[in-house]
Motif scaffolding. Structure first.
Motif, PDB file in Angstrom:
ATOM      1  N   ASP A   4       0.853  -1.178   0.000  1.00  0.00           N
ATOM      2  CA  ASP A   4       0.000   0.000   0.000  1.00  0.00           C
ATOM      3  C   ASP A   4       0.889   1.229   0.000  1.00  0.00           C
ATOM      4  OD1 ASP A   4      -1.882   1.913   0.311  1.00  0.00           O
ATOM      5  OD2 ASP A   4      -2.708   1.142   2.195  1.00  0.00           O
ATOM      6  N   THR A   5       0.708   2.122  -0.945  1.00  0.00           N
ATOM      7  CA  THR A   5       1.547   3.319  -1.029  1.00  0.00           C
ATOM      8  C   THR A   5       0.744   4.581  -0.748  1.00  0.00           C
ATOM      9  OG1 THR A   5       1.134   3.441  -3.413  1.00  0.00           O
ATOM     10  CG2 THR A   5       3.107   2.262  -2.701  1.00  0.00           C
ATOM     11  N   THR A   6      -0.483   4.414  -0.282  1.00  0.00           N
ATOM     12  CA  THR A   6      -1.286   5.584   0.048  1.00  0.00           C
ATOM     13  C   THR A   6      -0.957   6.046   1.456  1.00  0.00           C
ATOM     14  OG1 THR A   6      -3.098   4.244   0.887  1.00  0.00           O
ATOM     15  CG2 THR A   6      -3.129   4.784  -1.460  1.00  0.00           C
ATOM     16  N   SER A   7      -1.552   7.192   1.865  1.00  0.00           N
ATOM     17  CA  SER A   7      -1.342   7.673   3.217  1.00  0.00           C
ATOM     18  C   SER A   7      -1.932   6.675   4.214  1.00  0.00           C
ATOM     19  CB  SER A   7      -1.976   9.047   3.410  1.00  0.00           C
ATOM     20  OG  SER A   7      -3.360   8.967   3.188  1.00  0.00           O
ATOM     21  N   LEU A   8      -1.357   6.645   5.393  1.00  0.00           N
ATOM     22  CA  LEU A   8      -1.745   5.651   6.374  1.00  0.00           C
ATOM     23  C   LEU A   8      -1.829   6.294   7.741  1.00  0.00           C
ATOM     24  CD1 LEU A   8      -2.037   2.391   6.527  1.00  0.00           C
ATOM     25  CD2 LEU A   8       0.229   2.499   7.561  1.00  0.00           C
ATOM     26  N   ALA A   9      -2.963   6.146   8.411  1.00  0.00           N
ATOM     27  CA  ALA A   9      -3.055   6.617   9.792  1.00  0.00           C
ATOM     28  C   ALA A   9      -2.258   5.675  10.676  1.00  0.00           C
ATOM     29  CB  ALA A   9      -4.516   6.653  10.235  1.00  0.00           C
ATOM     30  N   PRO A  10      -1.424   6.223  11.604  1.00  0.00           N
ATOM     31  CA  PRO A  10      -0.566   5.352  12.423  1.00  0.00           C
ATOM     32  C   PRO A  10      -1.330   4.696  13.570  1.00  0.00           C
ATOM     33  CG  PRO A  10      -0.189   7.635  13.002  1.00  0.00           C
ATOM     34  CD  PRO A  10      -1.164   7.644  11.857  1.00  0.00           C
ATOM     35  N   THR A  11      -2.404   3.983  13.220  1.00  0.00           N
ATOM     36  CA  THR A  11      -3.158   3.252  14.233  1.00  0.00           C
ATOM     37  C   THR A  11      -2.402   1.967  14.581  1.00  0.00           C
ATOM     38  OG1 THR A  11      -4.408   2.012  12.582  1.00  0.00           O
ATOM     39  CG2 THR A  11      -5.321   4.144  13.289  1.00  0.00           C
ATOM     40  N   PRO A  12      -2.689   1.387  15.746  1.00  0.00           N
ATOM     41  CA  PRO A  12      -2.029   0.126  16.082  1.00  0.00           C
ATOM     42  C   PRO A  12      -2.221  -0.942  15.012  1.00  0.00           C
ATOM     43  CG  PRO A  12      -3.081   1.030  18.028  1.00  0.00           C
ATOM     44  CD  PRO A  12      -3.489   1.908  16.871  1.00  0.00           C
ATOM     45  N   GLN A  13      -3.437  -1.038  14.483  1.00  0.00           N
ATOM     46  CA  GLN A  13      -3.705  -2.079  13.494  1.00  0.00           C
ATOM     47  C   GLN A  13      -2.885  -1.854  12.223  1.00  0.00           C
ATOM     48  OE1 GLN A  13      -6.002  -0.208  15.034  1.00  0.00           O
ATOM     49  NE2 GLN A  13      -7.008  -1.680  16.410  1.00  0.00           N
ATOM     50  N   ASN A  14      -2.874  -0.606  11.744  1.00  0.00           N
ATOM     51  CA  ASN A  14      -2.151  -0.325  10.506  1.00  0.00           C
ATOM     52  C   ASN A  14      -0.653  -0.540  10.653  1.00  0.00           C
ATOM     53  OD1 ASN A  14      -4.398   0.357   8.984  1.00  0.00           O
ATOM     54  ND2 ASN A  14      -4.264   2.545   9.465  1.00  0.00           N
ATOM     55  N   VAL A  15      -0.087  -0.008  11.723  1.00  0.00           N
ATOM     56  CA  VAL A  15       1.360  -0.122  11.895  1.00  0.00           C
ATOM     57  C   VAL A  15       1.759  -1.568  12.154  1.00  0.00           C
ATOM     58  CG1 VAL A  15       3.312   0.586  13.326  1.00  0.00           C
ATOM     59  CG2 VAL A  15       1.557   2.247  12.709  1.00  0.00           C
ATOM     60  N   GLN A  16       0.987  -2.271  12.960  1.00  0.00           N
ATOM     61  CA  GLN A  16       1.304  -3.667  13.237  1.00  0.00           C
ATOM     62  C   GLN A  16       1.249  -4.499  11.963  1.00  0.00           C
ATOM     63  OE1 GLN A  16      -0.369  -5.172  16.862  1.00  0.00           O
ATOM     64  NE2 GLN A  16      -0.640  -7.215  16.021  1.00  0.00           N
ATOM     65  N   ARG A  17       0.259  -4.217  11.138  1.00  0.00           N
ATOM     66  CA  ARG A  17       0.082  -5.009   9.906  1.00  0.00           C
ATOM     67  C   ARG A  17       1.114  -4.675   8.854  1.00  0.00           C
ATOM     68  NH1 ARG A  17      -3.387  -3.708   5.589  1.00  0.00           N
ATOM     69  NH2 ARG A  17      -4.190  -2.009   6.865  1.00  0.00           N
ATOM     70  N   GLN A  18       1.476  -3.379   8.746  1.00  0.00           N
ATOM     71  CA  GLN A  18       2.340  -2.951   7.645  1.00  0.00           C
ATOM     72  C   GLN A  18       3.822  -2.951   8.014  1.00  0.00           C
ATOM     73  OE1 GLN A  18       1.380  -2.586   4.682  1.00  0.00           O
ATOM     74  NE2 GLN A  18      -0.324  -1.177   4.362  1.00  0.00           N
ATOM     75  N   LEU A  19       4.131  -2.409   9.197  1.00  0.00           N
ATOM     76  CA  LEU A  19       5.537  -2.274   9.573  1.00  0.00           C
ATOM     77  C   LEU A  19       6.084  -3.518  10.259  1.00  0.00           C
ATOM     78  CD1 LEU A  19       8.127  -0.615   9.919  1.00  0.00           C
ATOM     79  CD2 LEU A  19       7.105   0.414  11.968  1.00  0.00           C
ATOM     80  N   GLY A  20       5.255  -4.198  11.056  1.00  0.00           N
ATOM     81  CA  GLY A  20       5.730  -5.318  11.853  1.00  0.00           C
ATOM     82  C   GLY A  20       6.536  -6.353  11.104  1.00  0.00           C
ATOM     83  N   PRO A  21       6.036  -6.870   9.960  1.00  0.00           N
ATOM     84  CA  PRO A  21       6.764  -7.920   9.258  1.00  0.00           C
ATOM     85  C   PRO A  21       8.096  -7.457   8.665  1.00  0.00           C
ATOM     86  CG  PRO A  21       4.457  -7.889   8.630  1.00  0.00           C
ATOM     87  CD  PRO A  21       4.694  -6.645   9.391  1.00  0.00           C
ATOM     88  N   LEU A  22       8.325  -6.149   8.614  1.00  0.00           N
ATOM     89  CA  LEU A  22       9.554  -5.637   8.024  1.00  0.00           C
ATOM     90  C   LEU A  22      10.697  -5.553   9.034  1.00  0.00           C
ATOM     91  CD1 LEU A  22       8.035  -2.665   5.965  1.00  0.00           C
ATOM     92  CD2 LEU A  22       8.407  -5.028   5.212  1.00  0.00           C
ATOM     93  N   LEU A  23      10.367  -5.686  10.311  1.00  0.00           N
ATOM     94  CA  LEU A  23      11.358  -5.490  11.358  1.00  0.00           C
ATOM     95  C   LEU A  23      12.067  -6.793  11.708  1.00  0.00           C
ATOM     96  CD1 LEU A  23       9.272  -3.188  13.728  1.00  0.00           C
ATOM     97  CD2 LEU A  23      11.016  -2.482  12.065  1.00  0.00           C
ATOM     98  N   ALA A  24      13.270  -6.652  12.261  1.00  0.00           N
ATOM     99  CA  ALA A  24      14.073  -7.806  12.632  1.00  0.00           C
ATOM    100  C   ALA A  24      13.491  -8.508  13.848  1.00  0.00           C
ATOM    101  CB  ALA A  24      15.511  -7.360  12.915  1.00  0.00           C
ATOM    102  N   LYS A  25      13.907  -9.748  14.050  1.00  0.00           N
ATOM    103  CA  LYS A  25      13.529 -10.487  15.246  1.00  0.00           C
ATOM    104  C   LYS A  25      14.069  -9.741  16.467  1.00  0.00           C
ATOM    105  CE  LYS A  25      13.895 -15.026  17.425  1.00  0.00           C
ATOM    106  NZ  LYS A  25      14.456 -16.405  17.308  1.00  0.00           N
TER     107      LYS A  25
END
Length: 510
Positions: free
Chosen positions: A32-53
């Protein structure tokens, strides 16, 4: 800075501890390349898998979020929607790229001591909590150390001391090392080694583009100049290499005196003589402050004066004797191991000086020496307001008189730090429990005290140390009056942060 004696009227010490990371379970990422509200659900879903263990995300309503966003000053604090605690340096770049993609503002934080009101401009942002990047490794050459961007002063002091080493660091135990260093970084060893920033060898930094680069004298040398004194404007430091030295002494001597106000003029005259227009020995440093201490007086503030000396009590006696002879109402002196010095003089991790949760309105000014009649006027103004408004009686006026040989040995034009000619760092620190009704009283009062301190040196321009700046100073006050300095900094800002992603800490205006 605060004296050990301030504990007389502080009900209890406050220790801010770090919670253990509690990783979240993340959903699969969605492209998703649109604007994103930094809600827990959005950040957890989008950013979480990109982070290291080992990385964590903290959201409002959790103890971990509260700990990670807690600040030394609550006035004009940044508004944070989510905290990213990186599991690796790469996660910092990942978080920056993610925030850029979705138009979310972001801010790096370590120990939370930044107090400039410009931080309040961040709304609904991501905090990148670099505290987890706190490794310290002494390199094989014994002349340098590799340090994580989340390390803080006491950690470095302890590590080096246990290995017979020393380096530049801040005086207050709990302050982040690189947070101070990006603005210069004053401290007790600066007579020997200069500022924190003067001892950097190289820096790994995440730029506004999300790219991680190494900056040194030979790599990105233009940015190397700007990082050392105006570095908050250009990126997030994840690791740096710093010069270290054989420790000149394992033990330090300190002597702390409390004087009643009738001794003020004589004491200030003694300090001027001892400092010798910035030529005091590199082993010698001092600070003094005005503060309330009901154990000594309930009707007027006292004057608390501290001498630090790298050496023995006998070696320091020629400097301390005049203050003993002046007749303090209280004194305390001791030899202590260097890691214990901050706590012994009221600047330790568990002391009020490090406590979070108060409004702290700070205004600094650089001085050459003390104007005796002016310091009396400052005392009177401090007393007048704190008597009229008792809610402000945790406040202090502080004068820091470090040794300067190491600072002045560095050519003034070689770094972005602009205030090497200053011999004294003075500041007013209005401290009070958060209360909007007091803001309109404390801020103009603090500014008036700052201006009064500056008026004692007619003809000098007002220098404001960036790490203590309130946020309404001019660019020249903070970054220097020579036109070429601001021109160079603005050029670097346009090159490395053209969209102003790092415009939340005393931003350079282009």
């Amino acid at each position: 800075m605060y004296s050990l004696l301030l504990s007389f009227f502080v009900a209890s010490r406050i220790l801010i501890s770090q919670a253990s990371p509690l990783p979240f379970i993340f959903d699969r990422a969605v492209n998703d390349t649109t604007s994103l509200a930094p809600t827990p659900q959005n950040v957890q879903r989008q950013l979480g898998p990109l982070l290291a263990k080992g990385a964590s995300l903290y959201f409002p309503g959790t103890p971990q979020f509260q700990d990670a966003t807690s600040r030394w000053s609550t006035y004009k604090a940044p508004n944070i929607a989510v905290v990213v605690e990186p599991g690796s340096a790469k996660d910092v770049a990942t978080a920056v790229s993610f925030a850029n993609k979705f138009g979310i503002p972001y801010l790096a934080m370590n120990k939370g001591h930044g107090s400039t009101t410009t931080l309040g401009a961040i709304k609904n942002g991501i905090e990148i909590h670099v505290r987890s990047l706190n490794s310290i490794t002494i390199n094989a050459d014994g002349k340098s150390a590799s340090i994580g961007g989340g390390s803080y002063n006491q950690e470095l002091i302890n590590k080096l001391w246990s290995n017979g080493k020393a380096s530049a660091s801040g005086s207050c135990a709990c302050v982040g090392l690189m947070g101070a260093g990006l603005g210069g970084g004053l401290g007790r060893y600066q007579g020997f080694y200069g500022l924190i920033s003067d001892n950097l060898i190289d820096v790994d930094i995440v730029l506004a583009s999300g790219e991680t680069v190494t900056v040194s004298e030979k790599s990105n040398s233009d940015l190397w100049w700007g990082l050392r004194g105006a570095g908050h404007n250009f990126g997030i430091v994840t690791r740096f290499t710093m010069k270290i030295f054989d420790s000149p002494a394992q033990n330090w001597y300190f002597a702390q005196f409390v004087f009643t106000q009738d001794k003020l003029e004589k004491m200030v005259g003694l300090v001027n003589t001892m400092m010798d227009n910035g030529n005091q020995p590199k082993e010698l440093m001092n600070y003094y402050l005005y503060a309330w201490n009901p154990a000594i007086s309930t009707t007027e503030p006292v004057v608390i004066f501290t001498i630090y000396y790298i050496g023995t009590k006998e070696q320091a006696a020629k400097y301390t004797k005049p203050y003993f002879d002046l007749g303090p109402v209280f004194h305390n002196d001791s030899m202590v191991a260097y890691p214990e010095l901050a706590s012994a003089t009221g600047l330790g991790d568990e002391d009020f000086s490090c406590a979070h949760g108060f409004n702290r309105v700070q205004y600094p000014v650089g001085l050459l020496n003390y104007n005796v009649s002016n310091t009396r006027a400052v005392y009177n103004l401090f007393k007048e307001q704190t008597v009229a408004v008792p809610a402000l009686n945790l406040s202090t006026v502080v004068f820091e008189g470090y040794s300067l040989q190491g600072v002045k040995a560095v050519p003034a034009a070689s770094t972005a730090y602009p205030h090497r000619e200053d011999n004294i760092l003075a500041s007013i620190l209005a401290v009070y429990a958060p209360n909007p009704a007091l803001d309109s009283v404390a801020i103009p009062w603090a500014r008036k005290v700052r201006d009064l301190m500056h008026s004692g040196q007619p003809g000098r321009q007002l220098n404001a140390y960036v790490n203590y700046a309130f946020g309404d100073e001019t660019q020249e006050m903070v970054y220097g009056y020579e036109p070429w300095r601001l021109e160079r900094l603005r050029g670097l800002k346009k090159k490395y942060d053209p969209k102003g992603k790092f415009n939340f800490y005393e931003p350079i205006k282009v």
